[in-house]
Design a protein around this motif. Structure first.
Motif, PDB file in Angstrom:
ATOM      1  N   GLY A 126       0.865  -1.102   0.266  1.00 39.68           N
ATOM      2  CA  GLY A 126       0.049   0.123  -0.148  1.00 39.68           C
ATOM      3  C   GLY A 126       0.868   1.222  -0.222  1.00 39.68           C
ATOM      4  N   SER A 127       0.311   2.762   0.250  1.00 39.09           N
ATOM      5  CA  SER A 127       1.933   3.572   0.410  1.00 39.09           C
ATOM      6  C   SER A 127       1.579   3.910   1.363  1.00 39.09           C
ATOM      7  CB  SER A 127       0.090   4.654  -0.328  1.00 39.09           C
ATOM      8  OG  SER A 127      -0.898   4.688  -0.941  1.00 39.09           O
ATOM      9  N   THR A 128       1.472   3.091   2.253  1.00 39.90           N
ATOM     10  CA  THR A 128       2.401   3.160   3.817  1.00 39.90           C
ATOM     11  C   THR A 128       3.461   1.878   3.336  1.00 39.90           C
ATOM     12  OG1 THR A 128       0.221   3.458   4.666  1.00 39.90           O
ATOM     13  CG2 THR A 128       2.240   2.520   6.046  1.00 39.90           C
ATOM     14  N   GLY A 129       3.227   0.892   2.950  1.00 31.89           N
ATOM     15  CA  GLY A 129       4.361   0.180   2.443  1.00 31.89           C
ATOM     16  C   GLY A 129       5.206   0.768   0.875  1.00 31.89           C
ATOM     17  N   GLU A 130       5.039   1.992   1.171  1.00 31.68           N
ATOM     18  CA  GLU A 130       6.421   2.593   0.310  1.00 31.68           C
ATOM     19  C   GLU A 130       5.888   1.157  -1.738  1.00 31.68           C
ATOM     20  OE1 GLU A 130       9.281   4.171   2.550  1.00 31.68           O
ATOM     21  OE2 GLU A 130       8.780   2.898   3.217  1.00 31.68           O
ATOM     22  N   PHE A 131       4.678   1.148  -1.921  1.00 25.52           N
ATOM     23  CA  PHE A 131       5.317  -0.378  -3.386  1.00 25.52           C
ATOM     24  C   PHE A 131       5.984   0.529  -4.139  1.00 25.52           C
ATOM     25  CE2 PHE A 131       1.949   1.695  -6.613  1.00 25.52           C
ATOM     26  CZ  PHE A 131       1.823   2.692  -5.796  1.00 25.52           C
ATOM     27  N   VAL A 132       5.984   2.165  -4.432  1.00 24.85           N
ATOM     28  CA  VAL A 132       6.133   2.778  -5.451  1.00 24.85           C
ATOM     29  C   VAL A 132       8.176   2.748  -5.620  1.00 24.85           C
ATOM     30  CG1 VAL A 132       4.132   3.800  -6.145  1.00 24.85           C
ATOM     31  CG2 VAL A 132       6.012   5.282  -4.644  1.00 24.85           C
ATOM     32  N   ARG A 133       8.546   2.340  -4.148  1.00 25.77           N
ATOM     33  CA  ARG A 133       9.596   2.261  -3.922  1.00 25.77           C
ATOM     34  C   ARG A 133      10.647   0.972  -4.227  1.00 25.77           C
ATOM     35  NH1 ARG A 133       9.675   6.366   0.355  1.00 25.77           N
ATOM     36  NH2 ARG A 133       9.042   8.530  -0.520  1.00 25.77           N
ATOM     37  N   PHE A 134       9.697   0.036  -4.192  1.00 23.29           N
ATOM     38  CA  PHE A 134      10.588  -1.240  -4.489  1.00 23.29           C
ATOM     39  C   PHE A 134      10.475  -1.527  -5.826  1.00 23.29           C
ATOM     40  CE2 PHE A 134       8.648  -1.502   0.152  1.00 23.29           C
ATOM     41  CZ  PHE A 134      10.084  -2.191   0.390  1.00 23.29           C
TER      42      PHE A 134
END
Lengths: 338, 338, 338, 338
Positions: free
Chosen positions: C46-54
């Protein structure tokens, strides 16, 4: 047909006395100085003129004083927005009687109206005004007037121009593209002196600039240089005006920075009707020193007795003169300077 | 110490006659009806009351009529914002004389002021007002009043409450968390009836709702049900109010949808001072029919003679009653209904 | 038909090791702790899970680890947004294979798409996904999904819910009003724990809350108290959660405040892939102390050795406990507590 | 030291085949045509190039093809933003190996980061990149890069320029004023062709313009006329480009209007990975006809067989040619034309 509205108009601040009343002698002295300094017109009751902070009676009195004092030397563009259309039309009549060249009417504010409502509002005014009307678009404060709405309103002969303070150059170009072909007499005035030269280059007829109430000799020069095709020189001055403009507009709630600067030119503007907190009074004093240094760079006021922060050095050097020099150089290479 | 401001206040529209003047008899009749229908207070010269479209003299006259007509039956919260602090304070004095319970003063508008300027403005008023003051935060129209600013202003005894029309529930909770511990008498009023029940549940003391000028019996019921802990029933009604609210607020420039709705309750509100274009006049007629159908669902007006669009069927069914039913069911499962 | 998605899901952060790689053992330990602490489900990527940074491969690995470790104890809602629809559908297949309950797909971001484009995007996914899909509306970061678009998408059986992180309670009510009558199985999840109790009271089925990754025992309690109709107690806790939430969300760029807080619960989250400047590292240390004090108030961590700023006294007193007390009192008066 | 980046770079769209794969032969043919048509450089993986809709592998392949095909004829500015700094630096290395002149890195998107975080992000890249870096500011899609941040980053030698797509001319001037004095080699590129001429006049070194992928011969001419000081002619063409730009950018979700226009130049771009709804497919066909008429006005494509709406007449006349004529006339009066 009346002459097209052109050049630099000053939306000036109104000096107040110690009882927060209009300081009439100082206002008359300020008007004289502005005209003597070369502004092309006056624009009382604009946003810089804090029209919303005066009563309807005071607004009338301000226009009366300015029209009297201008005495035909320069045209007066009178801010005429009142509480509703009926009151606005009454103001229009009064200002026609005072000898104003035209009125400027800001789009309805407080409520954010749709384009259709904005059109209906100005349409009614256009049909009944006894004096030429310029539209005033300032989307950061009032309901936006979009391109199709201006296009529709340009079909009314009474509507003779628009002042746009959006600062959006492409928007200005869209306005010109939409209206100029059907109304060559329509006047396009920018309210965004940060980009005055580019605005003139895309075809604006002039501007109404708060900065011209502070350094009228310089805004005049920018205008003249640009109209004479001396772009490089105009642009160098534009960059310096931008620094002044930013200092005035970013460092205090509008138009307090402009008031501080006008005082440095020798006018007693009095305290704003919007009070300052203790913290703000301290900031105001600091701002005043910064402005004095910038104005001193132009050679139009003395620097503060405590001196200015060094503007030359390792990294920052004399930023203002250096920028001006580098811009001139680049533009000269492009054949735009003399 | 005066009693805390609580309950549902009506920020009412002002009826106009054929010459666009205040229609005093109709205004008095409307005030009587509102009080008889159970509103807890009146709030003339609010945003719904189009205060900016009246002259200072008219604004005074409106408060005078409403105070007279209310005659102590319900408290009056008088919108008192004028062109500047001096004028505002004069209005405060006048309204104290008229018997208003308190004034409501909107944050400075047109210019977008910084929190520090907003503080300085209200601080000056708080120090000099002869009557209790409620702050009015409506960030979509005026300079926002943030939490720290309210906290600072709550140290002035004269400031007795805030009306917040941001519609942001977390913001309201932050206000309550910041101010209630130091000022238990401070009143928190929401201006966002779309979420009246939740606002009351987080601790608001009431609201000032344009919708209560249309269906005062229903806003009253929502308030009473919530205060009595009958959440399921309150919420079912809340959902139906939301549909009405959305129809009024989304379908025309504010507050025209509310004017159209009040007319359906049998009052002659006259034409707005903000004119309608031809296209808008047609939309207004269509809106009026939609509103009549929604109000007919509540059983408080007759449906239009041409009937309403069918609200039952394969997919959509009777949306309003079905939602209400499903909400009640869910909340009852959660032990919140009776 | 699969069971409706309900309760509190944790959009958790992914621990990183010293080489900025996924710290698998710590992630597994964190998943166990969250489940043991009572969260109803997990929401990786999710957004908290920083998906865009993986990277895409890392995103798959994260879901795999979480599904394995959850091992059916709680459902997994897998964030599945990839660079384009084809890639997203491949991720959907993979996550179905991993045993995820459903995927959550954020609206297209970077470009701000029109509602019609947002519809076309989700329509294609809805038609081809092998696993249930929940829409993810987070207008501050991605193209907004408006009410009519959700209504249209709810006609696809594969679309089983929406997570809305707008924080706009009225918007959530409009969604529920538009969709629940035709899709009683559709799940409405809020991503805005600042107003979790009110969201549940208007009919939400649950939420996905970053805060539940920090204090899962408390978000669980808020949820249970609300569902049991103990509104006063739930609301008192809601106010305290709001203070924690604000401290985490307002004091650093999201989700850095949440990472700092999770570490206080005893997990080694490692450094974010978004680097901190020197100034930010200092702020982070200060924030960590503030968070420790707030968490210590809940009795779930020890206060810092240097102590916490005094929270009782003349004016501010113990703000948290005082607010909680005053809210309980008010709501009890309204019959909402036990 | 490498040469300063100047002139018009094309942020080009990537043609896709029937399976939505990169259409390599068509991409190579398009690159050749762009270079032959006079663009000064290529900018693959920009916003127009839909970089977020490709996988990391595809992004590498795109740069490889473009660098190979350009074969040193023009410099390549390679969009290199990946999921995180580590991945981005790997891309930088790869693109250096491919022979790119520099990389362009968009500010972090999805999350809206503070200036301090934006600084920390680019600082890390600046310290480790093996290839020159240009910053890419596009505040409508990504975290804004403000003037002080650019000033701080300009102290890193590796940072050699900025592409700004804000369209704010005063912002560009502030950037130039802050950075040029300390870094005369720093390149200022505008991404807003709506105001290309004014941007060049305030000192920009060039631009990266999606429009140059459609009418490269015209953007080249605008650039050359401006650099040669033929402002009147440049401005007349600027107004015509604005009409084309507006048609492409306002009539469909970006960059679909540009794709439609490139196809009119004889390239098979394929269908976007962002699907079109049925309604959008119809709009797209209509847009294509409008664009064909505008391009036909420039004499670079044939008008559609069904003809174009009459552009001459009573009121509207031939708007495009008329505006161009009136602008030339005005500017010639000002001594700016030949």
């Amino acid at each position: 047909m009346a002459e097209k509205i052109r050049g630099i108009f000053t939306p000036h601040i109104v000096p107040l006395d110690d009882h927060s009343r209009i300081n009439e002698p100082e206002l008359r002295r300020y008007v004289d100085w502005l005209i003597d300094s070369g502004v092309d017109g006056l624009y009382p009751n604009g946003s810089t003129g804090e029209f919303v902070r005066f009563t309807p009676e005071e607004r009338r009195r301000i226009i009366q004083i300015v029209c009297q004092q201008a005495a035909g030397r320069v045209p007066v563009l009178a801010g005429a927005a009142e509480a509703n259309i009926q009151e606005t039309l009454r103001a229009c009549e009064t200002y026609a009687g005072f000898g104003a060249r035209a009125v400027a009417i800001v789009s309805p504010f407080y409520y954010k109206l749709s384009p259709e409502s904005v059109f209906a509002y100005f349409q009614t005014i256009a049909r009944h005004s006894p004096i030429d009307v310029t539209l005033y678009n300032i989307p950061m404060f009032a309901s936006p007037i979009d391109v199709p709405t201006v296009r529709r309103l340009a079909e009314f002969e009474r509507v003779v121009g628009i002042k746009d303070s959006s600062g959006d150059l492409a928007f200005m170009m869209r306005l010109i593209a939409a209206v100029r072909p059907i109304r060559p007499d329509f006047s396009f005035l920018t309210g965004w002196e940060a980009t005055l030269v580019p605005m003139l280059l895309v075809g604006c007829d002039g501007g109404t600039h708060a900065t011209s109430g502070v350094v009228p000799e310089l805004t005049r020069k920018v205008y003249q240089l640009t109209m004479a095709g001396q772009i490089a020189e105009a642009m160098a001055l534009q960059y310096r005006l931008l620094e002044l403009f930013d200092a005035m507009i970013l460092s205090a709630d509008f138009p307090e920075g402009f008031r501080a600067a006008v005082e440095l030119r020798g006018f007693n503007m009095g305290q704003s009707r919007q009070p300052l907190s203790d913290a703000q009074r301290i900031d105001r004093a600091a701002l005043s020193r910064v402005l004095q240094c910038i104005l001193a760079d132009f050679g139009i006021v003395q620097p503060p007795s405590e001196g200015c922060p060094p503007r030359t050095g390792q990294v920052q050097q004399d930023r203002v003169s250096q920028i001006a020099a580098s811009v001139i150089e680049v533009l000269r290479e492009r054949g735009l300077g003399t």
